[in-house]
Design a protein around this motif. Structure first.
Motif, short mmCIF file in Angstrom:
data_model
loop_
_atom_site.label_atom_id
_atom_site.label_comp_id
_atom_site.label_asym_id
_atom_site.label_seq_id
_atom_site.Cartn_x
_atom_site.Cartn_y
_atom_site.Cartn_z
N VAL A 63 -16.25 -55.80 -38.26
CA VAL A 63 -17.05 -56.93 -38.74
C VAL A 63 -17.97 -56.44 -39.86
CG1 VAL A 63 -18.79 -58.66 -38.14
CG2 VAL A 63 -16.93 -58.14 -36.54
N LYS A 64 -17.90 -57.12 -41.00
CA LYS A 64 -18.70 -56.73 -42.16
C LYS A 64 -20.06 -57.41 -42.07
CE LYS A 64 -18.21 -55.95 -47.12
NZ LYS A 64 -17.32 -56.10 -48.29
N ASP A 65 -21.07 -56.61 -41.77
CA ASP A 65 -22.42 -57.14 -41.60
C ASP A 65 -23.41 -56.25 -42.35
OD1 ASP A 65 -22.74 -54.86 -40.00
OD2 ASP A 65 -22.30 -55.97 -38.15
N GLN A 66 -24.68 -56.47 -42.11
CA GLN A 66 -25.72 -55.73 -42.84
C GLN A 66 -25.61 -54.23 -42.60
OE1 GLN A 66 -29.63 -57.27 -42.13
NE2 GLN A 66 -30.63 -55.94 -43.62
N GLN A 67 -25.24 -53.84 -41.38
CA GLN A 67 -25.17 -52.42 -41.04
C GLN A 67 -23.95 -51.73 -41.65
OE1 GLN A 67 -25.15 -49.60 -37.00
NE2 GLN A 67 -25.04 -51.80 -36.81
N THR A 68 -22.82 -52.43 -41.67
CA THR A 68 -21.57 -51.79 -42.08
C THR A 68 -21.24 -51.94 -43.56
OG1 THR A 68 -20.34 -53.79 -41.47
CG2 THR A 68 -20.58 -52.08 -39.79
N GLN A 71 -21.90 -48.74 -45.56
CA GLN A 71 -21.51 -47.46 -44.97
C GLN A 71 -20.00 -47.29 -44.79
OE1 GLN A 71 -24.01 -45.76 -41.76
NE2 GLN A 71 -25.11 -47.71 -41.78
N VAL A 72 -19.31 -48.38 -44.45
CA VAL A 72 -17.89 -48.29 -44.10
C VAL A 72 -17.03 -48.12 -45.35
CG1 VAL A 72 -15.94 -49.59 -43.15
CG2 VAL A 72 -18.12 -49.53 -41.92
N ASP A 73 -15.99 -47.33 -45.22
CA ASP A 73 -15.02 -47.10 -46.30
C ASP A 73 -13.96 -48.20 -46.21
OD1 ASP A 73 -13.65 -45.85 -48.38
OD2 ASP A 73 -12.51 -44.56 -47.02
N TRP A 74 -14.26 -49.34 -46.83
CA TRP A 74 -13.38 -50.51 -46.71
C TRP A 74 -12.06 -50.30 -47.44
CZ3 TRP A 74 -15.22 -53.35 -43.02
CH2 TRP A 74 -16.59 -53.49 -42.84
N GLY A 75 -11.00 -50.84 -46.86
CA GLY A 75 -9.68 -50.72 -47.47
C GLY A 75 -8.61 -51.08 -46.47
N GLN A 209 -24.43 -40.23 -37.67
CA GLN A 209 -25.81 -40.65 -37.89
C GLN A 209 -26.80 -39.77 -37.13
OE1 GLN A 209 -26.25 -44.91 -37.19
NE2 GLN A 209 -24.17 -45.29 -37.92
N LYS A 210 -26.30 -39.05 -36.10
CA LYS A 210 -27.14 -38.14 -35.32
C LYS A 210 -26.90 -36.68 -35.72
CE LYS A 210 -27.56 -39.09 -30.96
NZ LYS A 210 -27.21 -39.30 -29.52
N GLY A 211 -26.14 -36.48 -36.79
CA GLY A 211 -25.84 -35.12 -37.23
C GLY A 211 -24.76 -34.44 -36.42
N VAL A 212 -23.98 -35.22 -35.67
CA VAL A 212 -22.90 -34.68 -34.85
C VAL A 212 -21.57 -34.90 -35.57
CG1 VAL A 212 -21.72 -34.79 -32.62
CG2 VAL A 212 -24.20 -35.14 -32.74
N PRO A 398 -6.97 -43.07 -39.31
CA PRO A 398 -7.02 -44.41 -38.74
C PRO A 398 -8.27 -44.70 -37.92
CG PRO A 398 -4.86 -43.42 -38.36
CD PRO A 398 -5.76 -42.34 -38.85
N PHE A 399 -9.03 -43.64 -37.58
CA PHE A 399 -10.19 -43.80 -36.70
C PHE A 399 -11.51 -43.49 -37.41
CE2 PHE A 399 -6.69 -41.35 -34.59
CZ PHE A 399 -5.96 -42.46 -34.19
N LEU A 400 -11.47 -43.38 -38.73
CA LEU A 400 -12.66 -42.94 -39.48
C LEU A 400 -13.26 -44.10 -40.28
CD1 LEU A 400 -11.36 -39.51 -40.85
CD2 LEU A 400 -12.45 -40.02 -38.66
N PRO A 401 -14.36 -44.68 -39.82
CA PRO A 401 -14.97 -45.78 -40.57
C PRO A 401 -15.64 -45.33 -41.87
CG PRO A 401 -15.70 -45.77 -38.27
CD PRO A 401 -15.03 -44.46 -38.53
N LEU A 402 -16.12 -44.08 -41.90
CA LEU A 402 -16.80 -43.57 -43.10
C LEU A 402 -15.77 -42.97 -44.06
CD1 LEU A 402 -19.80 -41.75 -41.35
CD2 LEU A 402 -19.62 -44.16 -42.03
N PRO A 403 -16.13 -42.75 -45.31
CA PRO A 403 -15.21 -42.09 -46.25
C PRO A 403 -14.83 -40.70 -45.76
CG PRO A 403 -17.07 -43.06 -47.42
CD PRO A 403 -17.40 -43.12 -45.97
#
Length: 517
Positions: A63-68, A71-75, A209-212, A398-403
Motif C-alpha cells: 500500500v502506497k502511503d505516507q510511510q512507504t 522509501q519503497v523501491d517501486w516497480g 530502520q533499526k540498523g539490522v 522478491p522480498f526487498l521493499p528497499l532498493p
C-alpha cells in the motif's frame, strides 16, 4: 485480549467459532475433520494447495502511503496499491470471513528479543494455522502468550478470490502489505509460502530502520557460537542442505538478521524442498519430513497405504516440508550465533564455467552479493529450453521493499567491520553446461564447505581465474584437483572460453544496473 477486542481491532464480525492458539494435535484433528489434509503412515500431514503451487510475485503489492512513498523501491517487484482500493478489498475479505470458523496463532518473528515482531496470524483453515505455528516462534508460556499484542496482523483467506477489474488486483490472488495499518492481507492462493515470505518482506522493511541487516540465508556455528557461518543462496542452490551438518549447530535454514551482537534467526521452523529427498542424501531433513507435526505441501501420498512418495513430481517440483527447527537434531536452542567468520555465496551454474569454490575479496563479495546469480535449467519452468541466467539482487529481490543498494551498503559495512572470509560455491555443473557436463556431487560440495569452515581451505595456495578474476584454490582435502579448475574439465577449451566470456558479459550487464554509485 478477548474476542470482542479482536473484532473491534480489525472490524471483524459474526465469526462462527474462534480458535485461539490450538496445539499441533488439535490442528491435526481440525484439518482432517475438514478434509483439508491426509494423515500419512509416518505421522506427517499432507495437503495440496490447489491452483498455486508456488509464490505468485505479480500478485504482491504494498500500500502506497505516507510511510512507504519515499522509501519503497517501486516497480515490477514492489507494486503500489491504492489505500482506498485496499480499504474496499479488506472490507470484502472481512465480509467473506463472516459466518465462518477462524483460527488464530499468536507467535513472533526474530529470536533476538531486541528485534522481536509479534504476529497474529488469522486463517479460515487450520492447516495454515499449523503452518504458522511451525514456521514462526511460539511463546512457550501460555500465560505470556495470552497477553501478546500484535505488531502485525496477517489475515489469510485462501478461499476468497478477488475481482481484478473492481479490486485493482492482477488476478484472483493477492498479497498486500499495509505498513500504516500494520496488516498483511492474503487471499486467493493456497500456497503456504506466501505467509512466510510476506512476513519476511515486512522484516526487510522494518529491520534496516533499526540498523539490522536482514538476510535471505541459512546459518550455523561450530563448537563455539562465535564460529558462525552464513550461506546466501536462491532456491535449488543447496542453502538448507549444506547448512545442516552433523558437526555443527543449525541457527536457521532461510531467513536471518545481523546486528551488533551477531546473527539471529527470524523464524522458528524450516520450510525445506523435499522433491527426490532421500534418507541417504539428506538424513536430517528426511527424518524431519516424516515426523508427527510436519506438514508436507504438494507431496504425493498413496490414498490407501498413506505412504509418501518424495520422488513423484506430478503436482510440482516445488514440494515442501514445514516443521519446527528442533526437528533437526543439531539445531541451536538459542537460534543465534556470533558474527560470521565465513560467508558462502551459493549458486547453481548450469553453464559449467564457474569453479566449485573460489575465494572473493571484499569488492568481489559486494559484486556477487548484488548480482545474486544462479541459473535455471530446462524443465524447471515452462518455456525454458536451455540454461538461463537468473539474477536476484542480494539473493532475495522478491522480498526487498528497499532498493538493492540499501541492503548492499549494510552488507559492505558488515564485512568491512568484521572481516569474514567470503567464498563463492558452485553446486551446479562442471565439464560443460547442463546436458553435456555433469552436476557437481553433493558430497564434493560438502567436503568443500567443511574445508572452508575448518579454516583449512583458507591456507591453500590460490591462483587467479582468467575471466572472473577470483581466487581458485590449487587443492582441497578429498577433492580431485582437476575439478577445481573448470577450464581443465572441458573437452573443448575454445567452447569453454566462449561460454565464460558470455556469462561474464551477463554479469557486467546486470551489475551496472545495480551498482552503489
Amino acid at each position: 485480549m478477548n474476542k470482542d477486542s479482536l473484532f473491534e481491532m480489525i472490524q471483524l464480525k459474526n465469526v462462527t467459532q474462534l480458535y485461539w492458539d490450538l496445539s499441533v494435535a488439535e490442528l491435526y484433528e481440525q484439518a482432517i475433520k475438514r478434509h483439508e489434509a491426509l494423515l500419512s503412515a509416518s505421522g506427517s500431514l499432507v495437503f495440496h494447495t490447489g491452483q498455486y503451487k508456488g509464490r505468485t510475485p505479480k500478485d504482491k503489492f504494498i500500500v502506497k502511503d505516507q510511510q512507504t512513498t519515499e522509501q519503497v523501491d517501486w516497480g515490477k517487484i514492489n507494486q503500489p496499491f491504492d489505500p482506498l482500493s485496499y480499504k474496499r478489498l479488506k472490507s470484502k475479505v472481512l465480509s467473506y470471513l463472516q459466518d465462518r470458523d477462524l483460527f488464530i496463532q499468536r507467535c513472533y518473528a526474530c529470536s533476538n528479543p531486541n528485534h522481536r515482531i509479534n504476529l497474529w496470524i488469522l486463517s479460515e483453515r487450520p492447516i495454515y494455522s499449523l503452518f504458522s505455528r511451525n514456521l514462526f516462534i511460539v511463546e512457550k508460556d501460555p500465560e505470556k502468550r495470552k497477553y501478546l499484542l500484535p505488531d502485525f496482523i496477517l489475515i489469510h483467506a485462501p478461499g476468497f478470490r478477488a475481482d481484478p477489474e473492481t479490486d485493482k488486483t492482477q488476478s484472483g490472488a493477492f498479497i498486500i502489505l499495509n505498513f500504516d495499518e500494520k496488516m498483511i492481507l492474503i487471499g486467493g492462493t493456497g500456497y503456504a509460502g506466501e505467509i512466510k515470505k510476506a512476513v519476511f518482506t515486512v522484516l526487510n522493511f522494518l529491520l534496516p530502520q533499526k540498523g539490522v541487516f536482514p538476510m535471505h540465508c541459512s546459518a550455523n556455528f561450530g563448537k563455539d557460537p562465535q564460529d558462525s557461518a552464513i550461506f546466501f543462496g536462491l532456491s535449488g542452490t543447496g542453502k538448507t542442505t549444506l547448512s545442516i551438518d552433523s558437526t555443527r549447530y543449525l541457527i536457521g535454514d532461510d531467513e536471518h538478521g545481523w546486528d551488533d551482537s551477531g546473527v539471529f534467526n527470524v523464524e522458528g521452523g524450516c520450510y525445506a524442498k523435499v522433491i527426490r529427498i532421500s534418507k541417504e542424501g539428506e538424513p536430517e531433513i528426511y527424518q524431519a519430513a516424516l515426523r508427527f507435526g510436519t506438514i508436507l505441501e504438494n507431496v504425493i501420498i498413496n490414498p490407501q497405504t498413506r505412504e509418501i512418495d518424495f520422488n513423484d513430481d506430478s503436482l510440482t517440483e516445488n514440494t515442501r516440508a514445514a516443521f519446527p527447527i528442533e526437528y533437526i537434531p543439531n539445531a541451536s536452542g538459542q537460534l543465534a550465533g556470533g558474527h560470521p567468520k565465513n560467508i558462502i555465496m551459493l549458486c547453481c551454474d548450469a553453464f559449467g564455467v564457474l569453479p566449485p569454490v573460489a575465494k572473493l575479496n571484499p569488492e568481489q563479495a559486494l559484486y556477487y552479493f548484488l548480482l545474486g546469480y544462479t541459473a535455471k535449467i530446462a524443465g524447471t519452468e515452462t518455456g525454458i529450453q536451455e540454461p538461463t541466467a537468473v539474477f536476484s539482487p542480494c539473493f532475495g529481490s522478491p522480498f526487498l521493499p528497499l532498493p538493492p543498494k540499501a541492503y548492499a551498503r549494510m552488507f559492505k559495512e558488515k564485512i568491512e567491520k568484521h572481516k569474514p572470509n567470503v567464498w563463492l560455491l558452485n553446486t551446479g555443473w562442471t565439464g560443460g553446461p547442463y546436458g553435456i557436463g555433469k552436476r557437481i556431487a553433493l558430497e564434493t560440495s560438502r567436503r568443500l564447505v567443511r574445508a572452508i569452515l575448518s579454516g583449512e581451505l583458507a591456507k591453500a595456495d590460490f591462483i587467479q581465474e582468467e575471466y572472473f578474476h577470483f581466487s581458485i584454490p590449487q587443492s582441497s582435502p578429498d577433492v580431485p584437483t582437476e575439478i577445481l579448475h573448470p577450464s581443465k574439465s572441458w573437452k573443448d577449451l575454445s567452447q569453454y572460453e566462449k561460454t565464460a566470456r558470455e556469462l561474464q558479459a551477463l554479469f557486467e550487464q546486470n551489475y551496472h544496473t545495480l551498482s552503489l554509485t
